[in-house]
Enzyme design. Structure first.
Site, PDB file in Angstrom:
ATOM      1  N   VAL A  61     -47.605 -57.904 -50.164  1.00 35.32           N
ATOM      2  CA  VAL A  61     -48.249 -56.644 -50.546  1.00 35.32           C
ATOM      3  C   VAL A  61     -47.306 -55.453 -50.513  1.00 35.32           C
ATOM      4  O   VAL A  61     -47.668 -54.370 -50.980  1.00 35.32           O
ATOM      5  CB  VAL A  61     -49.471 -56.329 -49.661  1.00 35.32           C
ATOM      6  CG1 VAL A  61     -50.562 -57.343 -49.865  1.00 35.32           C
ATOM      7  CG2 VAL A  61     -49.088 -56.209 -48.199  1.00 35.32           C
ATOM      8  N   TYR A  62     -46.118 -55.605 -49.944  1.00 33.83           N
ATOM      9  CA  TYR A  62     -45.186 -54.479 -49.923  1.00 33.83           C
ATOM     10  C   TYR A  62     -44.731 -54.201 -51.358  1.00 33.83           C
ATOM     11  O   TYR A  62     -43.942 -54.947 -51.936  1.00 33.83           O
ATOM     12  CB  TYR A  62     -43.977 -54.777 -49.040  1.00 33.83           C
ATOM     13  CG  TYR A  62     -44.273 -54.901 -47.557  1.00 33.83           C
ATOM     14  CD1 TYR A  62     -45.524 -54.578 -47.032  1.00 33.83           C
ATOM     15  CD2 TYR A  62     -43.301 -55.346 -46.669  1.00 33.83           C
ATOM     16  CE1 TYR A  62     -45.788 -54.695 -45.683  1.00 33.83           C
ATOM     17  CE2 TYR A  62     -43.558 -55.455 -45.307  1.00 33.83           C
ATOM     18  CZ  TYR A  62     -44.812 -55.135 -44.820  1.00 33.83           C
ATOM     19  OH  TYR A  62     -45.068 -55.259 -43.473  1.00 33.83           O
ATOM     20  N   SER A  63     -45.279 -53.108 -51.910  1.00 33.32           N
ATOM     21  CA  SER A  63     -44.969 -52.691 -53.283  1.00 33.32           C
ATOM     22  C   SER A  63     -45.244 -53.802 -54.294  1.00 33.32           C
ATOM     23  O   SER A  63     -44.475 -54.015 -55.238  1.00 33.32           O
ATOM     24  CB  SER A  63     -43.516 -52.204 -53.386  1.00 33.32           C
ATOM     25  OG  SER A  63     -43.295 -51.108 -52.513  1.00 33.32           O
TER      26      SER A  63
END
Length: 345
Positions: A61-63
């Protein structure tokens, strides 16, 4: 760099690891963390490896996967020199099966992460949150199969409650499946909730803590104090609501103590805050972040020295809060305390 076993496993991890949430930053939260491109990421990885920091943490989910992609390119041609930690379970789309920890979702998530990272295995894979809609037997058996297939080496969790971890471990023990050995947790001098239940659980069940946000969501940088409000350019103006809340008086009390000890030791406020964490029970590694080389080198200076017993006591006292029920009787009443002594520190 000191190395420790990750929980009850044989995997050695550095006491400091690098959080790649700043890589490829985009969106309302991650763009404020940082927007490190591939060239900058390679330089940060170089500095980490030179210092003995060989564990790099990210998440799908990081970026929206960009962090994994940039990290994969930054470690290209030196995969065997590093350990990769990533996470899945949080939503990656609007579809009915784009979130959670079902067998279908986990297999797709791992395959997608391997592709973005440009590798054939993930060293530490963690569930980013508990999925109450999927039976723990389905989750743990799927992770076990992915370990048997060689795609994952070790597994763990993040943002789980104690009962959720124990229910999962019970299923693993019952059927002989791979056990969790890592618990990625929020823990800092202004957020010590980890100590009430999850730390004793980790010590009893062999889960090593991988600590995220050791500076209290950016509050323990030395730029905030009683006399210094949040600076105009601080990311807290945009991101505070995404992270753990902190009462002002607790923050100021802790910063007062940190500033005193920083003056005594010649270290910075963040270095003292991170050093305190490294000494805590069950902590295998503290995840540090950095948007540039200067920040990284400062954070790396948090190890290689030790706080005195008196300094640790000062920080313990400044950061102490009233224990929640049912823990406060064990802290206040002698009879209770004999039944449940505190975790050794």
């Amino acid at each position: 760099m000191e190395y420790r076993n990750l929980g009850a496993s044989g995997l050695k991890v550095p006491v400091l690891s690098f959080g790649a949430g700043t890589f490829g930053g985009s969106g309302p939260l991650f763009s404020h963390w940082g927007t490190t491109d591939v060239e900058e990421a390679r330089r940060l990885v170089d500095i980490c490896i030179e210092a003995g920091v060989n564990l790099f943490d990210t998440a799908d989910v990081y970026s929206n996967g960009a962090s994994e992609e940039v990290l994969g390119q930054a470690i290209k041609d030196r995969r065997d020199a590093v350990l990769i930690s990533t996470k899945a379970s949080l939503p990656m789309g609007d579809g009915a099966n784009d979130w959670g920890s079902s067998r279908s979702r986990l297999i797709r998530s791992v395959e997608a992460a391997l592709k973005r990272l440009g590798t054939d295995h993930i060293d530490i894979f963690q569930l980013h949150a508990f999925d109450a809609s999927t039976p723990v037997e389905e989750v743990v058996s799927t992770l076990d199969r992915l370990v048997q297939d060689g795609k994952l080496r070790y597994v763990g969790v993040s943002n789980f409650s104690g009962w959720q971890i124990m229910k999962s471990l019970a299923a693993a023990d019952k059927y002989g499946w791979t056990r969790y050995v890592a618990n990625q947790v929020y823990y800092s001098l202004v957020g010590r909730d980890y100590e009430w239940d999850l730390m004793p659980l980790g010590q009893d069940q062999g889960l090593g803590a991988l600590v995220w946000s050791p500076l209290g969501w950016g509050r323990l940088t030395g730029r905030i104090s009683r006399e210094k409000p949040i600076p105009e350019g601080s990311r807290l103006h945009e991101t505070a609501d995404f992270g753990p809340p902190v009462e002002d008086e607790l923050l100021y009390r802790v910063v007062d103590a940190l500033e005193e000890i920083a003056a005594e030791t010649g270290k910075t406020v963040p270095q003292v805050a991170i050093n305190w964490l490294v000494s805590r029970p069950t902590v295998s590694s503290v995840i540090i972040g950095a948007r540039n080389e200067e920040q990284l080198r400062q954070n790396l200076g948090a190890v290689g020295w030790s706080l005195s017993a008196a300094q640790i006591e000062k920080l313990d006292r400044a950061s102490a809060v009233t224990a929640p029920y049912p823990h406060f009787p064990y802290r206040r009443q002698e009879g209770f305390a004999r039944l449940n002594p505190p975790v050794a520190g």
